[in-house]
Design a protein around this motif. Sequence first.
Motif, PDB file in Angstrom:
ATOM      1  N   ASN A 181      45.672  30.318 -50.297  1.00 37.25           N
ATOM      2  CA  ASN A 181      45.709  28.857 -50.213  1.00 37.25           C
ATOM      3  C   ASN A 181      45.819  28.451 -48.744  1.00 37.25           C
ATOM      4  N   TYR A 182      44.946  27.547 -48.323  1.00 35.69           N
ATOM      5  CA  TYR A 182      44.933  27.077 -46.942  1.00 35.69           C
ATOM      6  C   TYR A 182      44.863  25.554 -46.911  1.00 35.69           C
ATOM      7  N   SER A 183      45.358  24.988 -45.822  1.00 36.13           N
ATOM      8  CA  SER A 183      45.161  23.554 -45.619  1.00 36.13           C
ATOM      9  C   SER A 183      43.753  23.326 -45.084  1.00 36.13           C
ATOM     10  N   PHE A 184      43.207  22.142 -45.367  1.00 40.59           N
ATOM     11  CA  PHE A 184      41.881  21.820 -44.845  1.00 40.59           C
ATOM     12  C   PHE A 184      41.893  21.835 -43.312  1.00 40.59           C
ATOM     13  N   ARG A 185      42.999  21.403 -42.722  1.00 46.67           N
ATOM     14  CA  ARG A 185      43.095  21.409 -41.267  1.00 46.67           C
ATOM     15  C   ARG A 185      42.999  22.824 -40.718  1.00 46.67           C
ATOM     16  N   GLU A 186      43.671  23.743 -41.384  1.00 48.53           N
ATOM     17  CA  GLU A 186      43.659  25.141 -40.956  1.00 48.53           C
ATOM     18  C   GLU A 186      42.243  25.716 -40.990  1.00 48.53           C
ATOM     19  N   ILE A 187      41.509  25.436 -42.055  1.00 57.64           N
ATOM     20  CA  ILE A 187      40.152  25.938 -42.187  1.00 57.64           C
ATOM     21  C   ILE A 187      39.217  25.283 -41.180  1.00 57.64           C
ATOM     22  N   LEU A 188      39.344  23.972 -41.007  1.00 63.93           N
ATOM     23  CA  LEU A 188      38.495  23.265 -40.040  1.00 63.93           C
ATOM     24  C   LEU A 188      38.732  23.776 -38.622  1.00 63.93           C
ATOM     25  N   ASN A 189      39.987  24.014 -38.274  1.00 69.37           N
ATOM     26  CA  ASN A 189      40.292  24.543 -36.943  1.00 69.37           C
ATOM     27  C   ASN A 189      39.703  25.939 -36.751  1.00 69.37           C
ATOM     28  N   CYS A 190      39.750  26.737 -37.808  1.00 72.39           N
ATOM     29  CA  CYS A 190      39.203  28.094 -37.732  1.00 72.39           C
ATOM     30  C   CYS A 190      37.683  28.038 -37.536  1.00 72.39           C
ATOM     31  N   ILE A 191      37.027  27.127 -38.244  1.00 71.18           N
ATOM     32  CA  ILE A 191      35.579  26.961 -38.080  1.00 71.18           C
ATOM     33  C   ILE A 191      35.261  26.499 -36.661  1.00 71.18           C
ATOM     34  N   ALA A 192      36.061  25.545 -36.162  1.00 76.16           N
ATOM     35  CA  ALA A 192      35.846  25.052 -34.793  1.00 76.16           C
ATOM     36  C   ALA A 192      35.983  26.184 -33.783  1.00 76.16           C
ATOM     37  N   ASP A 193      36.994  27.031 -33.956  1.00 76.88           N
ATOM     38  CA  ASP A 193      37.174  28.165 -33.041  1.00 76.88           C
ATOM     39  C   ASP A 193      35.977  29.125 -33.102  1.00 76.88           C
ATOM     40  N   SER A 194      35.424  29.310 -34.297  1.00 73.63           N
ATOM     41  CA  SER A 194      34.302  30.244 -34.441  1.00 73.63           C
ATOM     42  C   SER A 194      33.055  29.731 -33.726  1.00 73.63           C
ATOM     43  N   PHE A 195      32.937  28.403 -33.590  1.00 76.41           N
ATOM     44  CA  PHE A 195      31.806  27.805 -32.872  1.00 76.41           C
ATOM     45  C   PHE A 195      32.156  27.443 -31.428  1.00 76.41           C
ATOM     46  N   ASN A 196      33.431  27.715 -31.064  1.00 72.95           N
ATOM     47  CA  ASN A 196      33.905  27.380 -29.722  1.00 72.95           C
ATOM     48  C   ASN A 196      33.735  25.892 -29.416  1.00 72.95           C
ATOM     49  N   VAL A 197      34.122  25.063 -30.393  1.00 70.29           N
ATOM     50  CA  VAL A 197      34.103  23.609 -30.200  1.00 70.29           C
ATOM     51  C   VAL A 197      35.523  23.080 -30.401  1.00 70.29           C
ATOM     52  N   LYS A 198      35.740  21.812 -30.080  1.00 78.62           N
ATOM     53  CA  LYS A 198      37.070  21.219 -30.192  1.00 78.62           C
ATOM     54  C   LYS A 198      37.507  21.087 -31.652  1.00 78.62           C
ATOM     55  N   HIS A 199      38.819  21.219 -31.849  1.00 80.98           N
ATOM     56  CA  HIS A 199      39.382  20.993 -33.174  1.00 80.98           C
ATOM     57  C   HIS A 199      39.259  19.507 -33.540  1.00 80.98           C
ATOM     58  N   PRO A 200      39.084  19.197 -34.835  1.00 80.51           N
ATOM     59  CA  PRO A 200      39.184  17.794 -35.244  1.00 80.51           C
ATOM     60  C   PRO A 200      40.540  17.231 -34.795  1.00 80.51           C
ATOM     61  N   ARG A 201      40.555  16.038 -34.183  1.00 83.72           N
ATOM     62  CA  ARG A 201      41.764  15.539 -33.517  1.00 83.72           C
ATOM     63  C   ARG A 201      42.567  14.536 -34.320  1.00 83.72           C
ATOM     64  N   TRP A 202      41.921  13.782 -35.194  1.00 81.71           N
ATOM     65  CA  TRP A 202      42.581  12.646 -35.809  1.00 81.71           C
ATOM     66  C   TRP A 202      42.924  12.924 -37.266  1.00 81.71           C
ATOM     67  N   TYR A 203      44.178  12.622 -37.621  1.00 78.35           N
ATOM     68  CA  TYR A 203      44.631  12.820 -38.992  1.00 78.35           C
ATOM     69  C   TYR A 203      44.153  11.671 -39.866  1.00 78.35           C
ATOM     70  N   ALA A 204      43.353  11.996 -40.871  1.00 79.76           N
ATOM     71  CA  ALA A 204      42.885  10.990 -41.834  1.00 79.76           C
ATOM     72  C   ALA A 204      43.939  10.868 -42.931  1.00 79.76           C
ATOM     73  N   THR A 205      44.813   9.903 -42.801  1.00 83.81           N
ATOM     74  CA  THR A 205      45.916   9.703 -43.740  1.00 83.81           C
ATOM     75  C   THR A 205      45.395   9.305 -45.114  1.00 83.81           C
ATOM     76  N   PRO A 206      46.231   9.420 -46.154  1.00 83.56           N
ATOM     77  CA  PRO A 206      45.805   8.951 -47.481  1.00 83.56           C
ATOM     78  C   PRO A 206      45.362   7.493 -47.462  1.00 83.56           C
ATOM     79  N   LEU A 207      46.051   6.660 -46.680  1.00 79.63           N
ATOM     80  CA  LEU A 207      45.667   5.245 -46.584  1.00 79.63           C
ATOM     81  C   LEU A 207      44.278   5.115 -45.971  1.00 79.63           C
ATOM     82  N   PHE A 208      44.028   5.887 -44.904  1.00 79.09           N
ATOM     83  CA  PHE A 208      42.717   5.844 -44.252  1.00 79.09           C
ATOM     84  C   PHE A 208      41.626   6.332 -45.208  1.00 79.09           C
ATOM     85  N   MET A 209      41.890   7.404 -45.963  1.00 80.44           N
ATOM     86  CA  MET A 209      40.897   7.924 -46.896  1.00 80.44           C
ATOM     87  C   MET A 209      40.607   6.930 -48.012  1.00 80.44           C
TER      88      MET A 209
END
Length: 329
Positions: free
Chosen positions: A241-269
């Motif tokens: 089990n992983y958080s979406f943030r954890e997986i997205l950061n791992c994908i970003a590292d694999s492409f050598n790009v910046k991590h997603p920076r902004w937290y999309a809160t439940p209210l924002f979603m």
Amino acid sequence: MILVTGGTGLVGAHLLLHLVEQGENVRAIYRSTTSIEKTKNLFSLYNKFHLFEKIEWMEADILDIPSLEIAFQNIDFVYHCAALISFDPKDEEVIRKTNIEGTANIVNFCLAYKIKKMLFVSSIAALGDLNATETTISETTEWNPEKPHSDYAISKYGAEMEVWRGQQEGLNVLIVNPGIILGPGFSEQGSGALFSAVAKGLSFYTLGTTGFITVTDVVETSVRLMKSDIQNERFTLIENNYSFREILNCIADSFNVKHPRWYATPLFMNLLWRVDWCLAVFFFKKRTLSRDSARAANSKSKYDNSKIKSALNIDFKSVKEYIQFIAQI
């Protein structure tokens, strides 16, 4: 001979590759010649294009009875991977028809042609709902129809009911419930869209958690189950089990790009899916985010994989390491 439905999707295409590598006689059904190109490209991606010619392709549709009658000739085992995946509420009717009625058709033909064993690729979306005393979702967690579920989850649950009906009528069945499946070759759909979005500079992340697994583990585990004496069981397939943030950061590292920076809160979603709805209604754009998807983005679900690990004494590949492989390939 083995019949594979959904052979032009992520799981089905990898399953076909695995089966022909093992020297199995395989028949796969397709709806259009253009869809076969996806599988052909996947074989080329792995430098296994010479094996593609070993597949017997047959034009058929799981909703078309006459074509299935031809496809089931001389078949002993069936892997049912075909499904429609959509989170657009407008697709509710076609999702349920394809996933439930289509599975019912496959089950009926398995019974009629005395298939030795059928394996259905379902989803963790079709597993049950936690009650107040539970913390982890497993194969025994009960489905609560009073809880909110996406149309896709409902369709997969309904499809499972058709599989169990087949089992009651004498068919040997297996159901696997994979988490989010990660694999190469299908960058514009499913989890592949995550890689494309991050590579292009995705800015937002959510803090929801769910189960993830590699496509090769889904395929290899399914084949091992089919070749075993195990039958009339279902198994949750996740590496962890992983958080979406954890997986997205791992994908970003694999492409050598910046991590997603902004937290999309439940209210924002919640705001975002309403904006998406407005764009669809007033500007006729395809829905990309539903209310159910927005809710799931920050929902924390934990799944238990102990049953399959005990049954096959298996250890799954690290999802994080596999992400590096996907990015490279």
